[in-house]
Enzyme design. Structure first.
Site: not given
Ligand code: ARG
Length: 458
Positions: A292, A279, A158, A285
């Site tokens: 992804e 970024s 979980h 970043k």
């Protein structure tokens, strides 16, 4: 003009330009040129051997096809939309180059069995290539597992801390998945590796062809047993697309974990700079673009499976033009899976593991509470009572903002008088991990044995 077409005989009007473009497949099936030529060479040799066409013509055909192959590979072949597909582009060029003999090549054959052959030849090679990419990924995973036999991490259920495990054990879970993916593809290959040529348009052919001879030349261990099925079956492609979807599902789960692990909140791993981007606005970043994108590309691979299932749904026997729609989903899936596997193997090889952070997290969240319950069971308490006692100890720790490793013996004994000083050695993360020495468990020796097993090919 219809008169340019290989099938132009019964037509008096030219094909509408847009219809020509709409119905053509050359834009994407030119990818099959190698397989198409290989198949035609084998077919021509068989026709010659059987005395169906003159041996002189076979020589001209084979030679002519070899020249076309070189032209295509040199980028000197002008593919024509009005010739619809790769099969007619090559055949028309052959006839233009060698005349009469070229026009004999299509004897006893149809584009329906020809295209089925080309796809099978193509997919066969691609499956083998994909499994070699899987081997690279497996190898990268095994190396990381070996290097991380002493790296502790929290195991989750979980997404909540459950029990400590070895990072190597976690990586080996993916090894199991990718091994199954490989086994599925190997199995799929058996259905792909069957020769459909000889089915003709749908019913077979009137010529005394030798299908076994063609199969032998092309390395097919079997031939199709029903001509209608041979030209209308795309199960083998659907199977591949299903296997590819499962494989991508595995990669997407792994991607998701890599993304979470590399967040500043987790800091379990660091992906090397080459696999990330920055970024344009936030200078700090470092985005995990590669996992992804692999996670995202899983969507198109599922979509390709759905597209193909839907194309095939309710199609009457035998060949229907709908089936020309089989190629793009197949090609796109092959490209996507190969790209994803290749990039993943490199990324895993270069992944840096932050074992301090992982180890620290492994001890948080009362991760060894189950070990205390098991300890009490060994001291004679029924498991349910042990569970209850440890639950109360955890509640006490939460209330007093402490970890169970900080409880004194006196405090432990508030929850059970069976607890003694040996409790302290049993609730370290190392002890917790190594106590799970069942086959398939996370104990160091079990994981090490599994790495050796897989390396030995088991
Ligand atoms: N381009 C066609 C395809 O990919 C080849 C088979 C065409 N057969 C036909 N009877 N029109 O499916």
């Amino acid at each position: 003009m219809s008169k340019d077409k290989l099938w132009g005989g019964r037509f008096t009007q030219p094909t509408d330009k847009f219809v020509e473009e709409f119905t053509a497949s050359i834009q994407f099936d030119k990818r099959l040129y190698h397989q198409d030529i290989r198949g035609s060479v084998a077919h021509a040799r068989m026709l010659g051997k059987q005395g169906i066409i003159p041996l002189d013509d076979v020589e001209k055909i084979v030679h002519g096809l070899q020249k076309i192959l070189l032209q295509i590979e040199a980028g000197e072949f002008d593919f024509s939309i009005s010739l619809e597909d790769i099969h007619m582009n090559i055949e028309a060029r052959l006839s233009a180059a060698i005349g009469e003999a070229g026009k004999r090549l299509h004897t006893g054959r149809s584009r329906n069995d020809q295209v089925a052959l080309d796809i099978r030849l193509y997919l066969r090679d691609e499956i083998v290539e994909i499994t070699t990419y899987l081997d690279l990924l497996l190898d990268a995973l095994l190396n990381q597992a070996e290097a991380n036999l002493d790296t502790l991490m929290p195991g989750f259920t979980h997404m909540q801390t459950a029990q400590p495990i070895l990072f190597a054990h976690h990586l080996m879970a993916y090894v199991e998945m990718f091994k199954r993916d490989k086994a599925r593809l190997d199995d799929c290959l058996k259905r792909v590796n069957v020769l459909p040529l000889g089915a003709g348009a749908l019913a077979g052919t009137t010529f005394p062809i030798d299908r076994e001879y063609v199969a032998e030349q092309l390395g097919f261990p079997a031939i199709t047993r029903n001509s209608l099925d041979a030209v209308s079956d795309r199960d083998f492609a659907l199977e591949f697309l299903s296997d590819a979807s499962i494989l991508m599902m595995h990669l997407s789960r792994f991607s998701e974990e890599l993304i979470i692990w590399s967040t500043s909140a987790f800091q379990f791993i660091e992906l090397s700079d080459g696999f990330c981007t920055g970024s344009s606005i936030m200078p700090q970043k470092k985005n995990p673009d590669v996992p992804e994108l692999v996670r995202g590309k899983t969507g198109r691979v599922y979509g390709n499976l759905m597209a193909m299932l839907t194309v095939m749904k309710s199609l009457p026997l035998a060949y229907n033009k709908d089936m020309q729609e089989d190629k793009e989903p197949l090609f796109d899936t092959i490209d996507t899976v190969k790209g994803s596997l290749k990039i993943f193997a490199d990324m895993i090889r270069e992944m840096r593991v932050n074992s301090d952070n992982m180890g620290r997290a492994a001890g948080q969240g009362f991760s060894t509470a189950t070990d205390v319950a098991d300890y009490l069971v060994r001291k004679g308490l029924p498991f349910r009572d042990a569970h209850e006692a440890v639950g109360k100890a955890v509640a006490y720790c939460v209330e007093n903002e402490m970890d169970i490793t900080e409880l004194s013996l006196a405090e432990w004994q508030l929850f059970s008088n069976k607890i003694d000083t040996d409790i302290f050695a049993c609730i370290t993360v190392e002890a917790s991990v190594n106590a799970r020495n069942v086959p398939g468990g996370t104990a160091r020796e079990c994981v090490m044995r599994e790495i050796q097993n897989v390396r030995a090919g088991n």
